[in-house]
Enzyme design. Structure first.
Site, short mmCIF file in Angstrom:
data_model
loop_
_atom_site.label_atom_id
_atom_site.label_comp_id
_atom_site.label_asym_id
_atom_site.label_seq_id
_atom_site.Cartn_x
_atom_site.Cartn_y
_atom_site.Cartn_z
N ARG A 557 54.48 22.98 58.95
CA ARG A 557 53.71 23.01 60.19
C ARG A 557 54.45 22.28 61.29
O ARG A 557 55.03 21.20 61.06
CB ARG A 557 52.34 22.38 59.97
N SER A 621 56.96 15.06 52.63
CA SER A 621 56.09 14.65 51.53
C SER A 621 56.77 14.70 50.17
O SER A 621 56.27 15.32 49.22
CB SER A 621 54.84 15.53 51.52
N ASP A 675 53.41 12.20 53.74
CA ASP A 675 52.13 12.80 54.15
C ASP A 675 50.95 11.88 53.85
O ASP A 675 49.95 11.87 54.56
CB ASP A 675 51.92 14.16 53.48
#
Length: 935
Positions: A557, A621, A675
Site C-alpha cells: 500500500r 513488516s 507494522d
C-alpha cells in the site's frame, strides 16, 4: 435381505375440479368396473349428503397444514412447549444411517403380548449387507402384572436364552430397547416411564429410568457383556429402517391403529434441548393435534359421535380422524345413518367394523364382495346398491384420512425446507402401519396431496422394513457416532490447552523476553526484542503531508497522509493497494524493490505529486535489526517472501538504490518501522494510553514500550523505547516443542522456512487453514469424516484457506451454508460432516486465540511490573484480518488475557487505518523532534 426401497408411491393425477377428499373423487367402484351392474350404481342424494362432511378441499387442507406448522412451532419452543398440543419430543437421534455402520447389534422389542429379541449384523461395506436372526417369547400375564423387577429380569433371561441358542461368544454387544409406553426421554439411553398402558401394570417402575433398570437386570445375569445404548420409539425406528443407499430418509410416518410421525430437525430449533449443532430426531406426537380446537371446522358429526363415545373425549382428535383404530367406528356411524329404519340398531354396534374390514372393502377388486360378506355377518340383507354405498363410505373415510395425513406430512416437510434455508428439499419418507401397507389408494392419495401441499419438496414414500430393523439401526448409528466421537476427542485433545498450559506459555514468553533484552543473552532468545529507536509518540502538534509505504504481505500500500489539527479533521488519508505477485516476492531482491518503486511512481502520478519530495515512513513488516530510525537490516523473510539478496542488507538502502535505478523521483525516508509499531502509533494518536501493538493477520507480531534501562543493547537509563518483539519466532529454540502437535510439525516441515517462526505457525492466518486441512485428512483416514473418502482437492496443500474458518464459524450460519463452503473444495458432505468440520475450525482458532492471549498477558504483566504498579490500565492497538474478521478470535484473546493477567485492565483498540497511518505519524513525530532540535 430387502433394501427396504420400493417404487415411489405415485398414483394418477388428481382432477383439479374435484376436492381431494370428496365422494366420487377417484373412489373404488365408481368408474373402474365396466360391468352393467356397476355402471347402474350411483351416489344417491342421501349418500352425497352423508359423505359431504368428509369432503375436504385443497384450500382446507392448506389451512390444516398451516395450523400444524403453528402447532409444531409451539412444541419446539421452550416457552410454549409445555402447553403445546403437538409435543415435538426430542428422540436424541443425531444422525441417520450413512451406510458405514458395521458390527453386531441386539434389539429388544417389547410388545403387548410378545417380546422379540433380534440380532442384526451390518457389513459396513459399500453394499451394506444386513442379516438378522430373531426369536419371539410370549410375555406371561404374571410378568405384565407382577413387580417391575421381575419384568426386567424376564427380559434379560430371554436375551440370554436367545444368545445361548446362537452359541454367541463372550464379546461386547450393544443393545437397542423398544419400550412402547409413555416415557420422558432425556437422552438416547435414558427414558423415564410416565405411565403403563396396553394391559401392563408393573409396580415400582413409573418415574424410573427403564434403561437403567434393564441394564441392572442384564448385569445381574453376568453372562454376556451387553450395554444398552438406545431406547427407541417405534416411529423413529420406522424412519431409521430404510436402506442408506436409497438416499436421505429423514422422516418417519406410522398410520396403524394410531398415528405418529418423526423427522430430523435442525437442532438449533429444538429449544427444549441444549444441543444446537447438527440435527436432532423429533417425534411429533401429532395424534393430539386439534385438542385445542384447531380442527373444529373440519370435524364431521361422525367425528363428534366417535369422540364422545371414546375413552378419552376431546383428546387425540387428529388421530381419531386418521388412525386405524377409529376408521371402522366412523364408517359405522355413517352406515347407521344410511341404514336407519332398515335394521335394528343393535346390529351396527360399536366394533362392528374392524380396520381390516374397512381396508378390504375399499379395495377396487374385492371390495364389493367383502362388503356383502361383512354386512351379511351383521345380519343385514344387503342389495348391490347397499354394498356399493358401503364401499363408497369406507373409501371416503380412508381417503379423508389420507388427505389429513398429507396435510400434516406437508407441514413437516415445509418446516424442514424452511429451517434448512433451502429453495428445494429432497428426501424420503419411511412409511409403515396397517393402513398404509394395506390400502394402495391411501398411499397414492398421500403422495399426490403432499406434492400439491408442499410443492417445494421432492418426496419419495418408501415402505419401511420394520421398526425392529430400525431400532437396530438407531443402535448401530449411535455406536458409530460414539466411536467416531472417541476418535475425534483423542485427535482434538492435542490442541486443547488448559489454564496451566496457557500459564506455562505466558511464563516461557516472559523468560524469552528477559533473555532477548539482555545484551549477554540476546543471542540465545527466540524472541528478538529489537529496539526501534522510537521514543516519542504523537502529541497532537504534528502537521504536514507525508508519504507512507506499507509492505507486509501479498499486498503493498502507498499512502498520502495529511496530518492537521484535530479540529480540522486530524489525519486524512489517500491510498492505493498494489499486489506483490508470488514470482516477485520470491525472485531477486532488485526485482522486488523495482516493483515497489514502480508502484510509488504510479501513485504519485495519479495524485499529481511527481517532483515533490515528502518525508516518508516505511512500514516493513519483516524482522529487522535497526541501528537507527531510518536503517533496518533484514534478519529473515517471513509470510511466504523469499526474495534473494536481501537478508543481511539495509532495506532502506535497497529502496533508495531502486529509486536511483528508475530515476523517477527522490525519496526522503525518515523512518523504517514494523507494522506492529505502526499499529501502536496509529492507535496511540487516538488513545494516549496505547503502549502495545499487536498484529494477527497473515503473520503475527507485537511491540510495546519498554523501560530504556532494561534494553541492554542501548545506553541510557531514562525514558522508554518501543521494542519490536518479533514474537513470531517464539519457540524456534525448542522451548515450545511440548505444545506442537503432529499437525503443526507437518505444516512446519512443508513450509518455506522449516523450524522458523514456530509461534507464528500456531497463530497466524497464513497457517491455520492448513492446520485444519491436516486434521481433516487425519479424521477422514480414521473414518470420522466424509465416510472415510477424502476428495483429491482436500489433499492439495493450502487449499483450505483461513478465510474458510472465519466463514464457517460465523454465528447463525446454517449448516447449508457450511456445506456450500465445503462443496467448493469438492467435498460431498453430510450434516454430521459439516458439524465436525466446524468443530475442528473452532478448536484450531480457539487454540490460536488463547496462545495469542497468553503472549499478550506476558507483555502487559511485564509493563506492570516494570513500573511497580499494583494495577495497570493499558491499551493494545490491534490490526490484522484474523483478529478483525474472525467472529470469535478477538473475544477469546481478550478472555485469555483477563484470565492470565487479572491485575491488568486491558483495552483492545482496533486500528482503522492500518500500520501505514502509523508509519506516517512516526515520520511526522521524527520531523517534529528534528525541528525542535534544530531550534
Amino acid at each position: 435381505m430387502s433394501s427396504g426401497q420400493e417404487t415411489p408411491l405415485v398414483g394418477k393425477p388428481l382432477p383439479s375440479q374435484l376436492s381431494p377428499t370428496c365422494p366420487g373423487h377417484g373412489l373404488a367402484g365408481v368408474s373402474e368396473s365396466g360391468s352393467p351392474q356397476a355402471q347402474s350404481r350411483h351416489l344417491t342424494a342421501q349418500m352425497q349428503s352423508s359423505l359431504q362432511p368428509l369432503c375436504l378441499s385443497l384450500e382446507t387442507l392448506h389451512r390444516v397444514k398451516g395450523r400444524m406448522l403453528e402447532a409444531m412451532e409451539r412444541g419446539l419452543s421452550r416457552r410454549t412447549h409445555s402447553q403445546a398440543t403437538v409435543r415435538m419430543l426430542p428422540a436424541f437421534i443425531r444422525s441417520t444411517p450413512d451406510g458405514t455402520e458395521r458390527g453386531k447389534f441386539l434389539v429388544l422389542e417389547l410388545g403387548d403380548t410378545h417380546l422379540r429379541v433380534l440380532l442384526m449384523e451390518l457389513s459396513g461395506d459399500t453394499d451394506q449387507r444386513v442379516t438378522m436372526e430373531d426369536q419371539h417369547f410370549p410375555v406371561p400375564d404374571a410378568i405384565t402384572q407382577g413387580p417391575g423387577e421381575k419384568l426386567f429380569a424376564f427380559l434379560a433371561t430371554c436375551l440370554w436364552e436367545f444368545l445361548d441358542e446362537l452359541h454367541m461368544p463372550q464379546t461386547d454387544l450393544e443393545l437397542g430397547f423398544s419400550f412402547p409406553f409413555a416415557c420422558r426421554q432425556t437422552r438416547l439411553d435414558q427414558s423415564y416411564l410416565i405411565s403403563w398402558s396396553k394391559g401392563f401394570r408393573c409396580p415400582g417402575v413409573e418415574g424410573r429410568d427403564v434403561v437403567a433398570l434393564l441394564q441392572e437386570a442384564i448385569d445381574k445375569q453376568d453372562r454376556y457383556r451387553i450395554k444398552v445404548i438406545a431406547v427407541v420409539n417405534d416411529t423413529t425406528g420406522t424412519m431409521m429402517s430404510c436402506d442408506a443407499s436409497a438416499g436421505p430418509c429423514e422422516v418417519g410416518l406410522v398410520v396403524d391403529a394410531g398415528t405418529n410421525s418423526c423427522f430430523m430437525a435442525e437442532a438449533r430449533h429444538v429449544e427444549v434441548v441444549e444441543e444446537s449443532e447438527g440435527r436432532m430426531g423429533v417425534v411429533t406426537e401429532w395424534g393430539s393435534f386439534g385438542d385445542n380446537g384447531a380442527l373444529n371446522d373440519v370435524l364431521s358429526p361422525y367425528d363428534h359421535q366417535l369422540d364422545q363415545a371414546s375413552l378419552n373425549p376431546g383428546k387425540q382428535r387428529y388421530e381419531k380422524m386418521i388412525g386405524g383404530l377409529y376408521l371402522g367406528e366412523i364408517v359405522r356411524h355413517i352406515l347407521t345413518e344410511l341404514f336407519s329404519g332398515r335394521t335394528a340398531p343393535a346390529r351396527l354396534t360399536e366394533g362392528s367394523f374392524q380396520t381390516q374390514d374397512i381396508l378390504e372393502i375399499s379395495d377396487e377388486q374385492v371390495g364389493l364382495a367383502t362388503a356383502r360378506r361383512v354386512l351379511r355377518a351383521l345380519g343385514l340383507e344387503a342389495s348391490d346398491q347397499d354394498c356399493f354405498n358401503t364401499q363408497q363410505v369406507c373409501s371416503a373415510v380412508c381417503i379423508r384420512a389420507a388427505g389429513l395425513c398429507a396435510a400434516g406430512l406437508a407441514a413437516i416437510l415445509s418446516h424442514m425446507c424452511r429451517s434448512r434455508e433451502l429453495s428445494r428439499l429432497k428426501t424420503s419418507v419411511a412409511v409403515d402401519g396397517a393402513v398404509v401397507r394395506a390400502h394402495a389408494k391411501f398411499r397414492q392419495t398421500l403422495q399426490q396431496l403432499v406434492k400439491q401441499l408442499a410443492p417445494e419438496c421432492d418426496v419419495t414414500l418408501v415402505q419401511a422394513e420394520g421398526s425392529s430393523k430400525g431400532i437396530g439401526m438407531v443402535t448401530a448409528v449411535a455406536s458409530r457416532l460414539a466411536a467416531q466421537r472417541r476418535r475425534v476427542d483423542r485427535t482434538l485433545a492435542l490442541l486443547q490447552l488448559s489454564h496451566d498450559a496457557l500459564g506455562t506459555v505466558q511464563a516461557l514468553l516472559r523468560q524469552e523476553m528477559e533473555l532477548g533484552l539482555k545484551k549477554e543473552t540476546h543471542a540465545s532468545s527466540s524472541v528478538r526484542m529489537l529496539p526501534t529507536y522510537i521514543c516519542a509518540t504523537p502529541d497532537g502538534s504534528e502537521r504536514g503531508d507525508f508519504l507512507a509505504l506499507d509492505l507486509g504481505g501479498t499486498n503493498f500500500r502507498v499512502l498520502l497522509v495529511k496530518v492537521g489539527s484535530r479540529e480540522r479533521g486530524g489525519v486524512q488519508i489517500v491510498s492505493e493497494i498494489y499486489s506483490i505477485p508470488p514470482h516477485v516476492a520470491q525472485g531477486p531482491g532488485s526485482q522486488l524493490f523495482d516493483h515497489i518503486v514502480e508502484c510509488i511512481a504510479d501513485f504519485q502520478t495519479k495524485q499529481g505529486m511527481m517532483g515533490q519530495t515528502l518525508p516518508l515512513g516505511f512500514t516493513f513488516s519483516f524482522p529487522c535489526q535497526q541501528t537507527s530510525l531510518d536503517q533496518g537490516i533484514l534478519l529473515s523473510w517471513t509470510k511466504g517472501f523469499n526474495a534473494s539478496g536481501c537478508v543481511g542488507q539495509d532495506v532502506v538502502k535497497l529502496l533508495r538504490e531502486a529509486v536511483k535505478r528508475k530515476n523517477h523521483f527522490a525519496l526522503d525516508v525518515v523512518a523504517i518501522v514494523n507494522d506492529t509499531v505502526g499499529t501502536m502509533m496509529s492507535c496511540g494518536y487516538d488513545d494516549p494510553s496505547c503502549e502495545v501493538g499487536l498484529i494477527v493477520g497473515t503473520g503475527t507480531n507485537a511491540c510495546y514500550m519498554e523501560e530504556l534501562r532494561n534494553v541492554g543493547a542501548l545506553a541510557g537509563e531514562e525514558g522508554r523505547m518501543c521494542i519490536n518483539m518479533e514474537w513470531g519466532a517464539f519457540g524456534d529454540n525448542g522451548c515450545l516443542d511440548a505444545f506442537f502437535t503432529p499437525f503443526d510439525r507437518q505444516v512446519d516441515e512443508a513450509s518455506l522456512n522449516p523450524g522458523r517462526q514456530r509461534f507464528e505457525k500456531l497463530i497466524s492466518g497464513m497457517y491455520l487453514g492448513e492446520i485444519v486441512r491436516r486434521i481433516l485428512l487425519e479424521l477422514t483416514a480414521k473414518g470420522c469424516l466424509f465416510r472415510g473418502r477424502p476428495s483429491p482437492k482436500l489433499q492439495t496443500p493450502d487449499i483450505f484457506q483461513t478465510k474458510f474458518l472465519s466463514s464457517i464459524e460465523s454465528d447463525g450460519l446454517a449448516l447449508r451454508q457450511v456445506c456450500a463452503i465445503l462443496e467448493e473444495l469438492g467435498l460431498h458432505v453430510s450434516c454430521e460432516d459439516s458439524v465436525l468440520v466446524r468443530e475442528v475450525c473452532q478448536v484450531v482458532a480457539r487454540r490460536a486465540a488463547q496462545l495469542c492471549g497468553a503472549a499478550v498477558a506476558a507483555v502487559v504483566e511485564k509493563i506492570r511490573e516494570n513500573r511497580g504498579l499494583e494495577q495497570l490500565a493499558v491499551t493494545v492497538g490491534v490490526d490484522g484480518t484474523l483478529y478483525k474478521l474472525h467472529p470469535h478470535f478477538a473475544q477469546q484473546v481478550q478472555a485469555t488475557v483477563q484470565q492470565l493477567a487479572p491485575r491488568c485492565s486491558v483495552t483492545f483498540l482496533q486500528s482503522e487505518d492500518g500500520s501505514g497511518k502509523g508509519a506516517a505519524l512516526i515520520a511526522a513525530v521524527a520531523c517534529r523532534v528534528a525541528r525542535h532540535q534544530r531550534a
